[in-house]
Design a protein around this motif. Structure first.
Motif, PDB file in Angstrom:
ATOM      1  N   LEU A 142     -31.731 -48.636  23.202  1.00 21.11           N
ATOM      2  CA  LEU A 142     -30.905 -49.817  22.954  1.00 21.11           C
ATOM      3  C   LEU A 142     -29.438 -49.546  23.268  1.00 21.11           C
ATOM      4  O   LEU A 142     -28.767 -50.383  23.876  1.00 21.11           O
ATOM      5  CB  LEU A 142     -31.053 -50.289  21.505  1.00 21.11           C
ATOM      6  CG  LEU A 142     -32.345 -51.019  21.183  1.00 21.11           C
ATOM      7  CD1 LEU A 142     -32.443 -51.301  19.689  1.00 21.11           C
ATOM      8  CD2 LEU A 142     -32.474 -52.304  21.974  1.00 21.11           C
ATOM      9  N   ASN A 143     -28.944 -48.370  22.890  1.00 25.02           N
ATOM     10  CA  ASN A 143     -27.554 -48.027  23.185  1.00 25.02           C
ATOM     11  C   ASN A 143     -27.302 -47.975  24.684  1.00 25.02           C
ATOM     12  O   ASN A 143     -26.281 -48.462  25.163  1.00 25.02           O
ATOM     13  CB  ASN A 143     -27.174 -46.689  22.535  1.00 25.02           C
ATOM     14  CG  ASN A 143     -27.045 -46.793  21.035  1.00 25.02           C
ATOM     15  OD1 ASN A 143     -26.849 -47.874  20.485  1.00 25.02           O
ATOM     16  ND2 ASN A 143     -27.155 -45.672  20.349  1.00 25.02           N
ATOM     17  N   THR A 144     -28.235 -47.395  25.432  1.00 25.49           N
ATOM     18  CA  THR A 144     -28.096 -47.317  26.884  1.00 25.49           C
ATOM     19  C   THR A 144     -28.084 -48.709  27.501  1.00 25.49           C
ATOM     20  O   THR A 144     -27.246 -49.018  28.345  1.00 25.49           O
ATOM     21  CB  THR A 144     -29.242 -46.484  27.496  1.00 25.49           C
ATOM     22  OG1 THR A 144     -29.182 -45.169  26.954  1.00 25.49           O
ATOM     23  CG2 THR A 144     -29.138 -46.420  29.007  1.00 25.49           C
ATOM     24  N   ILE A 161     -27.917 -56.195  22.583  1.00 23.63           N
ATOM     25  CA  ILE A 161     -29.329 -56.555  22.462  1.00 23.63           C
ATOM     26  C   ILE A 161     -29.859 -55.836  21.236  1.00 23.63           C
ATOM     27  O   ILE A 161     -29.738 -54.618  21.119  1.00 23.63           O
ATOM     28  CB  ILE A 161     -30.110 -56.150  23.718  1.00 23.63           C
ATOM     29  CG1 ILE A 161     -29.561 -56.897  24.924  1.00 23.63           C
ATOM     30  CG2 ILE A 161     -31.598 -56.417  23.538  1.00 23.63           C
ATOM     31  CD1 ILE A 161     -30.075 -56.408  26.241  1.00 23.63           C
ATOM     32  N   THR A 162     -30.420 -56.599  20.337  1.00 25.57           N
ATOM     33  CA  THR A 162     -30.894 -56.014  19.084  1.00 25.57           C
ATOM     34  C   THR A 162     -32.371 -55.668  19.170  1.00 25.57           C
ATOM     35  O   THR A 162     -33.110 -56.231  19.985  1.00 25.57           O
ATOM     36  CB  THR A 162     -30.696 -56.998  17.920  1.00 25.57           C
ATOM     37  OG1 THR A 162     -31.521 -58.144  18.139  1.00 25.57           O
ATOM     38  CG2 THR A 162     -29.243 -57.410  17.774  1.00 25.57           C
ATOM     39  N   GLU A 163     -32.773 -54.769  18.297  1.00 26.22           N
ATOM     40  CA  GLU A 163     -34.184 -54.423  18.218  1.00 26.22           C
ATOM     41  C   GLU A 163     -34.990 -55.672  17.852  1.00 26.22           C
ATOM     42  O   GLU A 163     -36.087 -55.882  18.353  1.00 26.22           O
ATOM     43  CB  GLU A 163     -34.411 -53.320  17.194  1.00 26.22           C
ATOM     44  CG  GLU A 163     -35.851 -52.868  17.132  1.00 26.22           C
ATOM     45  CD  GLU A 163     -36.065 -51.685  16.208  1.00 26.22           C
ATOM     46  OE1 GLU A 163     -37.245 -51.406  15.918  1.00 26.22           O
ATOM     47  OE2 GLU A 163     -35.096 -51.039  15.785  1.00 26.22           O
ATOM     48  N   SER A 183     -36.263 -47.075  20.429  1.00 31.02           N
ATOM     49  CA  SER A 183     -35.341 -45.999  20.097  1.00 31.02           C
ATOM     50  C   SER A 183     -33.904 -46.496  20.169  1.00 31.02           C
ATOM     51  O   SER A 183     -33.555 -47.353  20.986  1.00 31.02           O
ATOM     52  CB  SER A 183     -35.536 -44.804  21.036  1.00 31.02           C
ATOM     53  OG  SER A 183     -34.981 -45.076  22.300  1.00 31.02           O
ATOM     54  N   LYS A 184     -33.085 -45.957  19.301  1.00 35.20           N
ATOM     55  CA  LYS A 184     -31.655 -46.302  19.278  1.00 35.20           C
ATOM     56  C   LYS A 184     -31.016 -45.906  20.602  1.00 35.20           C
ATOM     57  O   LYS A 184     -30.148 -46.611  21.106  1.00 35.20           O
ATOM     58  CB  LYS A 184     -30.947 -45.590  18.121  1.00 35.20           C
ATOM     59  CG  LYS A 184     -31.444 -46.004  16.766  1.00 35.20           C
ATOM     60  CD  LYS A 184     -30.639 -47.137  16.222  1.00 35.20           C
ATOM     61  CE  LYS A 184     -31.077 -47.412  14.799  1.00 35.20           C
ATOM     62  NZ  LYS A 184     -31.095 -48.789  14.485  1.00 35.20           N
TER      63      LYS A 184
END
Length: 90
Positions: free
Chosen positions: A9-11, A20-22, A5-6
């Motif tokens: 990743l945002n957190t 850190i990328t998916e 989930s975005k």
């Protein structure tokens, strides 16, 4: 592997100050086999890889807690997001 989930990743990126990328999570997750979650040495290695990727130091006691939780819950090896969230709580 399920989609990361975005929000997760945002957190993670906000807390670590890193991007850190998916894709990087997917790359690491692709090395995980179902047996990884049952083998304590492999699980510890994976936790340390996630810690390094997220640039979040994880103490041995926290690693032990995560290992214990994963073994008790039978966490799905394709759900790296859940492991990362668990580490973020520490």
């Amino acid at each position: 592997m399920s989609k990361i989930s975005k929000d997760a990743l945002n957190t993670i990126n906000k807390k670590t100050g890193k991007n850190i990328t998916e894709g990087s999570v997917r790359k690491l997750a692709s090395t995980v086999k179902p047996s990884t979650m049952q083998n304590e040495a492999e699980l510890r290695k994976l936790i340390k890889q996630v810690s390094t990727m997220a640039k979040i130091p994880v103490s041995e006691s926290t690693v032990s807690e995560i290992v214990s939780a994963v073994k008790k819950t039978g966490m799905n090896p394709s759900n790296m997001e859940a492991m990362m969230k668990m580490m973020m709580k520490k």
